[in-house]
Design a protein around this motif. Structure first.
Motif, PDB file in Angstrom:
ATOM      1  N   LEU A  14       0.855  -1.184   0.000  1.00 26.38           N
ATOM      2  CA  LEU A  14       0.000   0.000   0.000  1.00 26.38           C
ATOM      3  C   LEU A  14       0.892   1.235   0.000  1.00 26.38           C
ATOM      4  O   LEU A  14       1.799   1.352   0.834  1.00 26.38           O
ATOM      5  CB  LEU A  14      -0.920   0.034   1.222  1.00 26.38           C
ATOM      6  N   ARG A  15       0.627   2.135  -0.925  1.00 22.74           N
ATOM      7  CA  ARG A  15       1.404   3.366  -1.031  1.00 22.74           C
ATOM      8  C   ARG A  15       0.456   4.561  -0.890  1.00 22.74           C
ATOM      9  O   ARG A  15      -0.601   4.605  -1.513  1.00 22.74           O
ATOM     10  CB  ARG A  15       2.142   3.426  -2.381  1.00 22.74           C
ATOM     11  N   PHE A  16       0.844   5.527  -0.057  1.00 22.77           N
ATOM     12  CA  PHE A  16       0.025   6.709   0.217  1.00 22.77           C
ATOM     13  C   PHE A  16       0.762   7.954  -0.289  1.00 22.77           C
ATOM     14  O   PHE A  16       1.978   8.066  -0.133  1.00 22.77           O
ATOM     15  CB  PHE A  16      -0.211   6.869   1.730  1.00 22.77           C
ATOM     16  N   GLU A  17      -0.006   8.908  -0.882  1.00 27.60           N
ATOM     17  CA  GLU A  17       0.619  10.148  -1.335  1.00 27.60           C
ATOM     18  C   GLU A  17      -0.418  11.274  -1.343  1.00 27.60           C
ATOM     19  O   GLU A  17      -1.633  11.037  -1.395  1.00 27.60           O
ATOM     20  CB  GLU A  17       1.201   9.972  -2.736  1.00 27.60           C
ATOM     21  N   ASN A  18       0.070  12.491  -1.268  1.00 26.01           N
ATOM     22  CA  ASN A  18      -0.774  13.694  -1.334  1.00 26.01           C
ATOM     23  C   ASN A  18      -0.327  14.498  -2.551  1.00 26.01           C
ATOM     24  O   ASN A  18       0.769  15.050  -2.581  1.00 26.01           O
ATOM     25  CB  ASN A  18      -0.614  14.512  -0.050  1.00 26.01           C
ATOM     26  N   ILE A  19      -1.193  14.545  -3.568  1.00 26.61           N
ATOM     27  CA  ILE A  19      -0.902  15.288  -4.802  1.00 26.61           C
ATOM     28  C   ILE A  19      -1.954  16.372  -4.964  1.00 26.61           C
ATOM     29  O   ILE A  19      -3.137  16.071  -5.125  1.00 26.61           O
ATOM     30  CB  ILE A  19      -0.895  14.358  -6.041  1.00 26.61           C
ATOM     31  N   ASN A  20      -1.508  17.638  -4.875  1.00 29.19           N
ATOM     32  CA  ASN A  20      -2.426  18.770  -5.079  1.00 29.19           C
ATOM     33  C   ASN A  20      -3.661  18.678  -4.168  1.00 29.19           C
ATOM     34  O   ASN A  20      -4.808  18.778  -4.608  1.00 29.19           O
ATOM     35  CB  ASN A  20      -2.852  18.861  -6.550  1.00 29.19           C
TER      36      ASN A  20
END
Length: 551
Positions: free
Chosen positions: A488-494
């Motif tokens: 599981l990969r988490f990211e915050n884009i814009n």
């Protein structure tokens, strides 16, 4: 720590008095007088419902106070507190004839708060009890309770002032010995250099002369504490006397405290023997208390369920009468009014009934779906998660597992309520703990990007829904996919959170997307204005992407 017996004395039971004819009330007292608390609790509960039906507020209040005292005596302090709080509304504080019941109720609230270590709250309730207490003996006991609570708060000057005030009055030898012991023991707690032995021994001698067995037990406790550092042999002697006396009066709480001292003061061989006794007694006492709590809770649940069923039946009967009356009215109107008016009226009535039924059915369906969703997400998946941890944990932490099961129990009791989300640790840690609980020897869980900063702007509702979404995905993975690697990969884009889930399992057939669990998952994502995409066409495994705005 003082024995519970002496921290909250003067549990005054409600005496039986002539009231509305109530057969359950008579049975309740018969059970109470023959020392059968479970039966007494059951019939006090039935009597309370009967009194309420008869609009006898005082009778209902007395039943609640008796139930509260029984609960507190059996170790169910939360239950006793709740019942006493409910009883307050049934009494009239302006009626002096009711003051004895009001005093007993506030005293029980003080006792339960004391045992729950809510000492400031206990003082508040004891002060209210004091306001309605009649007689010098009752006032002296309540004063002692207040002083004891101040002592537990380590407000020794306040406690000492109250004890000294009591000693200055004309009191009995038994009361003098008790207050003297409390006073001297508190002075020693405040100053360990204080020579407490002479007055403590003086109080002990008075209690021996008065044959005050319960008082002797407290004297032994105080002397054992005082001599622990100064004269360990004397401390051991008084601890043994305390243990024998506690067994004689069948007080398991005092037995446990005496055993604690004997374990500390005895030789190693005897300490092991005392420790075994302590453990067996504590387990037995906890089993008895839990059984009582469950029994009392079940009695109250069955009572509330019966009342709810009766209300439902009354509502159905009222609706049937209403429908019958309406039909008769329309029939009569049809004979009196013009045919056109009758047709319009019948059409309007039929349409209205259809709309009401449709709205009612819609509300019932929505309620069932919502409850089903909560049962699935909160209880079923939570239980599956605990089962997974039990199955895969090599060094099983029994206390931790019991805490988690108790948490599930509390959640299942409140399944129909909307409870606020109030996590007690950072959300990234909650997610990490959730995912890690599904890791086994055959399944590795890889997590990337789950940093504390990622969740700072995400509101609590979104966090709550997302936690259950991830839990649902992991449960489905473990049940169906047979995957050995999950990432599981988490990211915050814009200002948009993206979560990428990948596993190398069996994948997911198209019809699996229609299951209740995954349908609930989709509903949750919609509630936070997000989207979820399932890639079921990969050669092996499954890929899922979840996206939702930060706020």
């Amino acid at each position: 720590m003082l024995p519970i017996l002496f921290s909250s004395c003067y549990k005054k039971e409600i005496k039986k008095e002539k009231t509305t004819e109530n057969p359950f009330y008579d049975k309740a007292f018969a059970y109470r007088e023959t020392k059968k608390p479970d039966g007494a609790f059951l019939y006090f509960n039935k009597a309370k419902d009967f009194f309420i039906q008869q609009n006898d507020s005082l009778g209902a209040g007395k039943c609640l106070v008796n139930m509260a005292i029984i609960s507190a005596d059996r170790g169910d302090y939360f239950g006793g507190q709740e019942l006493s709080l409910n009883a307050i509304a049934y009494f009239n504080e302006k009626d002096q004839k009711q003051h004895v019941y009001i005093q007993s109720n506030y005293n029980n609230l003080g006792i339960t708060s004391d045992n729950l270590k809510e000492y400031k709250q206990a003082i508040t309730f004891y002060e209210k009890s004091k306001k309605y207490t009649v007689g010098n003996l009752g006032l002296l006991v309540v004063q002692n309770n207040i002083a004891n609570a101040y002592k537990r708060l380590k407000n020794y000057p306040k406690a000492l002032a109250i004890y000294k005030d009591i000693l200055a009055k004309n009191i009995s030898q038994t009361e003098y010995a008790r207050t003297l012991t409390n006073l001297v023991y508190t002075e020693w707690l405040q100053n360990e250099q204080f020579n407490a032995a002479p007055p403590l021994l003086k109080a002990l001698k008075i209690r021996e002369q008065e044959n005050d067995i319960k008082g002797l037990n407290y004297s032994y406790f105080a002397l054992a504490d005082y001599y622990t550092k100064k004269k360990p042999d004397s401390a051991l002697y008084f601890a043994e006397r305390m243990y024998q006396t506690a067994k004689e009066i069948n007080n398991p709480g005092d037995q446990l405290q005496a055993l604690q001292k004997l374990i500390k003061l005895s030789a190693p061989a005897n300490s092991i023997r005392y420790f075994d006794r302590y453990q067996n007694l504590e387990d037995s006492l906890q089993t008895i208390r839990n059984a009582a709590k469950n029994q009392f809770a079940l009695i109250r649940y069955e009572s509330e369920k019966t009342k709810a069923d009766n209300l439902k039946l009354q509502k159905e009967n009222t609706e049937k009468k209403y429908e019958l009356a309406t039909r008769e009215f329309l029939l009569l109107a049809g004979f009196i009014t013009f045919i056109s008016a009758a047709i319009i009226g019948a059409f309007w009535y039929r349409k209205r009934q259809e709309n009401m039924k449709a709205e009612a059915q819609k509300a019932i369906t929505e309620s069932r779906l919502k409850t089903s969703k909560k049962v699935h997400d909160v209880v079923a998946n939570g239980l599956y998660r605990v089962m997974t941890e039990i199955e895969n944990e090599l060094n099983l932490n029994k206390e931790l597992i019991l805490d988690k099961i108790e948490n599930l129990y509390e959640k299942s009791r409140d399944i129909s309520y909307e409870k606020p989300v109030s996590p007690d640790k950072p959300f990234n840690e909650i997610i990490s703990a959730l995912l890690s609980s599904f890791a086994t020897e055959n399944t590795k869980i890889l997590i990337a990007g789950n940093d504390a900063e990622l969740w700072l702007k995400v509101n609590e509702q979104s966090r709550y829904e997302l936690e259950h979404v991830i839990q649902e995905l992991m449960v489905n993975m473990q049940k169906h996919s047979k995957a050995s690697n999950v990432a599981l990969r988490f990211e915050n884009i814009n200002e948009q959170i993206n979560i990428y889930y990948t596993d190398n399992g069996l994948g997911m057939p198209e019809d699996a997307l229609l299951g209740n669990g995954l349908r609930n998952t989709g509903n949750r994502i919609e509630q936070i204005k997000g989207a979820i995409t399932f890639d079921t066409k990969v050669q092996k495994g499954l890929k899922i992407q979840i996206s939702f705005p930060v706020s």
